[in-house]
Design a protein around this motif. Sequence first.
Motif, mmCIF file in Angstrom:
data_model
loop_
_atom_site.group_PDB
_atom_site.id
_atom_site.type_symbol
_atom_site.label_atom_id
_atom_site.label_comp_id
_atom_site.label_asym_id
_atom_site.label_seq_id
_atom_site.Cartn_x
_atom_site.Cartn_y
_atom_site.Cartn_z
ATOM 1 N N ALA A 57 20.627 -11.449 -5.945
ATOM 2 C CA ALA A 57 21.668 -12.537 -5.317
ATOM 3 C C ALA A 57 21.010 -13.821 -5.067
ATOM 4 C CB ALA A 57 22.092 -11.943 -3.759
ATOM 5 N N VAL A 58 19.718 -13.811 -4.670
ATOM 6 C CA VAL A 58 19.158 -15.313 -4.665
ATOM 7 C C VAL A 58 19.131 -16.020 -5.915
ATOM 8 C CG1 VAL A 58 16.766 -16.426 -4.319
ATOM 9 C CG2 VAL A 58 17.538 -14.353 -2.720
ATOM 10 N N ASP A 59 18.863 -15.143 -7.027
ATOM 11 C CA ASP A 59 18.744 -15.707 -8.460
ATOM 12 C C ASP A 59 20.180 -16.495 -8.805
ATOM 13 O OD1 ASP A 59 15.973 -15.302 -8.549
ATOM 14 O OD2 ASP A 59 16.511 -13.415 -9.640
ATOM 15 N N ALA A 65 26.994 -22.214 -7.808
ATOM 16 C CA ALA A 65 27.697 -22.096 -6.202
ATOM 17 C C ALA A 65 28.504 -21.184 -6.016
ATOM 18 C CB ALA A 65 27.983 -23.659 -6.022
ATOM 19 N N TYR A 66 28.318 -20.458 -4.949
ATOM 20 C CA TYR A 66 29.468 -19.763 -4.436
ATOM 21 C C TYR A 66 30.136 -20.041 -3.089
ATOM 22 C CZ TYR A 66 27.786 -16.454 -7.834
ATOM 23 O OH TYR A 66 27.607 -15.651 -9.135
ATOM 24 N N ASP A 67 31.339 -19.803 -3.005
ATOM 25 C CA ASP A 67 32.159 -20.016 -1.868
ATOM 26 C C ASP A 67 32.079 -18.902 -0.582
ATOM 27 O OD1 ASP A 67 33.278 -22.526 -2.705
ATOM 28 O OD2 ASP A 67 34.409 -21.171 -4.139
ATOM 29 N N LEU A 68 31.889 -17.661 -1.139
ATOM 30 C CA LEU A 68 31.753 -16.757 -0.544
ATOM 31 C C LEU A 68 30.704 -15.525 -0.887
ATOM 32 C CD1 LEU A 68 33.023 -15.038 2.004
ATOM 33 C CD2 LEU A 68 34.800 -14.451 0.507
ATOM 34 N N ILE A 69 29.984 -15.139 0.138
ATOM 35 C CA ILE A 69 29.121 -13.738 -0.624
ATOM 36 C C ILE A 69 29.153 -12.770 0.604
ATOM 37 C CG2 ILE A 69 26.623 -13.145 -0.834
ATOM 38 C CD1 ILE A 69 25.895 -16.367 -1.261
ATOM 39 N N PHE A 70 29.577 -11.627 0.033
ATOM 40 C CA PHE A 70 29.536 -10.297 0.602
ATOM 41 C C PHE A 70 28.140 -9.642 0.445
ATOM 42 C CE2 PHE A 70 34.211 -10.865 -0.131
ATOM 43 C CZ PHE A 70 34.553 -10.671 1.068
ATOM 44 N N MET A 71 27.388 -9.784 1.518
ATOM 45 C CA MET A 71 26.137 -9.274 1.327
ATOM 46 C C MET A 71 25.838 -7.710 2.139
ATOM 47 S SD MET A 71 22.675 -10.026 0.253
ATOM 48 C CE MET A 71 22.732 -11.790 0.161
ATOM 49 N N ASP A 72 25.577 -6.919 1.266
ATOM 50 C CA ASP A 72 25.042 -5.339 2.028
ATOM 51 C C ASP A 72 23.646 -5.796 2.649
ATOM 52 O OD1 ASP A 72 24.281 -2.794 2.698
ATOM 53 O OD2 ASP A 72 24.398 -2.076 0.573
ATOM 54 N N VAL A 73 23.185 -5.213 3.786
ATOM 55 C CA VAL A 73 22.203 -5.429 4.360
ATOM 56 C C VAL A 73 20.900 -4.628 3.877
ATOM 57 C CG1 VAL A 73 21.190 -5.374 6.750
ATOM 58 C CG2 VAL A 73 23.197 -6.272 6.613
ATOM 59 N N MET A 74 21.568 -3.128 3.715
ATOM 60 C CA MET A 74 20.276 -2.398 3.270
ATOM 61 C C MET A 74 20.316 -2.023 1.627
ATOM 62 S SD MET A 74 20.858 0.650 6.072
ATOM 63 C CE MET A 74 19.706 1.667 5.454
ATOM 64 N N LEU A 75 19.211 -2.868 1.204
ATOM 65 C CA LEU A 75 19.167 -2.939 -0.506
ATOM 66 C C LEU A 75 17.838 -2.602 -0.667
ATOM 67 C CD1 LEU A 75 21.142 -6.333 -1.062
ATOM 68 C CD2 LEU A 75 21.938 -4.217 -1.580
ATOM 69 N N LEU A 76 17.696 -2.168 -1.875
ATOM 70 C CA LEU A 76 16.173 -1.473 -2.344
ATOM 71 C C LEU A 76 15.167 -2.585 -2.470
ATOM 72 C CD1 LEU A 76 17.345 1.474 -4.563
ATOM 73 C CD2 LEU A 76 16.605 1.521 -2.208
ATOM 74 N N GLU A 77 15.254 -3.413 -3.748
ATOM 75 C CA GLU A 77 14.328 -4.368 -4.016
ATOM 76 C C GLU A 77 13.978 -5.333 -2.816
ATOM 77 O OE1 GLU A 77 12.600 -4.213 -6.808
ATOM 78 O OE2 GLU A 77 13.777 -2.439 -7.277
ATOM 79 N N ASP A 79 16.034 -6.718 0.857
ATOM 80 C CA ASP A 79 17.116 -6.289 1.810
ATOM 81 C C ASP A 79 17.892 -7.442 2.140
ATOM 82 O OD1 ASP A 79 16.473 -7.817 4.165
ATOM 83 O OD2 ASP A 79 15.047 -6.275 4.631
ATOM 84 N N GLY A 80 19.094 -7.590 2.260
ATOM 85 C CA GLY A 80 20.336 -8.490 2.471
ATOM 86 C C GLY A 80 19.824 -9.474 3.559
ATOM 87 N N LEU A 81 19.090 -9.007 4.477
ATOM 88 C CA LEU A 81 18.600 -10.059 5.382
ATOM 89 C C LEU A 81 17.585 -11.092 5.121
ATOM 90 C CD1 LEU A 81 18.274 -7.850 8.595
ATOM 91 C CD2 LEU A 81 20.250 -9.416 8.162
ATOM 92 N N LYS A 82 16.595 -10.687 4.110
ATOM 93 C CA LYS A 82 15.714 -11.487 3.487
ATOM 94 C C LYS A 82 16.444 -12.412 2.479
ATOM 95 C CE LYS A 82 11.544 -13.178 2.337
ATOM 96 N NZ LYS A 82 10.949 -13.926 3.071
ATOM 97 N N ALA A 83 17.383 -11.632 1.758
ATOM 98 C CA ALA A 83 17.909 -12.444 0.578
ATOM 99 C C ALA A 83 18.901 -13.741 1.420
ATOM 100 C CB ALA A 83 18.714 -11.486 -0.018
ATOM 101 N N ILE A 87 18.469 -17.693 0.634
ATOM 102 C CA ILE A 87 19.700 -18.462 0.186
ATOM 103 C C ILE A 87 20.029 -19.701 1.177
ATOM 104 C CG2 ILE A 87 22.217 -18.253 0.155
ATOM 105 C CD1 ILE A 87 21.798 -15.464 -1.135
ATOM 106 N N ARG A 88 19.869 -19.404 2.481
ATOM 107 C CA ARG A 88 20.069 -20.591 3.520
ATOM 108 C C ARG A 88 18.990 -21.440 3.381
ATOM 109 N NH1 ARG A 88 25.191 -20.388 5.208
ATOM 110 N NH2 ARG A 88 25.793 -18.502 6.109
ATOM 111 N N GLU A 89 17.670 -21.120 3.171
ATOM 112 C CA GLU A 89 16.768 -22.135 2.928
ATOM 113 C C GLU A 89 16.936 -22.802 1.480
ATOM 114 O OE1 GLU A 89 12.094 -21.073 1.866
ATOM 115 O OE2 GLU A 89 12.643 -20.091 3.578
ATOM 116 N N HIS A 90 17.478 -22.300 0.767
ATOM 117 C CA HIS A 90 17.754 -22.905 -0.679
ATOM 118 C C HIS A 90 18.967 -23.973 -0.366
ATOM 119 C CE1 HIS A 90 18.901 -23.669 -4.737
ATOM 120 N NE2 HIS A 90 20.165 -23.457 -4.445
ATOM 121 N N GLU A 91 19.940 -23.673 0.471
ATOM 122 C CA GLU A 91 20.935 -24.309 0.793
ATOM 123 C C GLU A 91 20.890 -25.719 1.517
ATOM 124 O OE1 GLU A 91 24.678 -21.266 1.044
ATOM 125 O OE2 GLU A 91 23.745 -21.905 3.048
#
Length: 93
Positions: A57-59, A65-77, A79-83, A87-91
């Motif tokens: 997602a970060v990559d 550029a995306y207008d909308l992101i649907f992010m799962d929170v519990m991911l393996l590599e 997690d959605g919160l870190k991602a 992403i916010r940091e990049h923005e």
Amino acid sequence: RRQRSDLLVHASGGRGVVMNKPRILVVEDQPVLQYVAKRQLELLGLSADIVKDGQEAVDAVIGSAYDLIFMDVMLLEMDGLKATSLIREHETR
């Protein structure tokens, strides 16, 4: 008959504003839920890029550029919160 996939119209102040289709990213690691999200968006005349973990997602956001992101929170590599944090940091740069 106008195709919903051609454009979206947003009612604003009594006037219709024509918008391009939004760029959507779905971040989901479960193949069945990826399919459900994709089909639901297609029924609305939309499409989305789909990735399976937070790092992808970060990559994706760094590369496009995306207008909308649907992010799962519990991911393996990653997690959605870190991602989301990365992403916010990049923005803000």
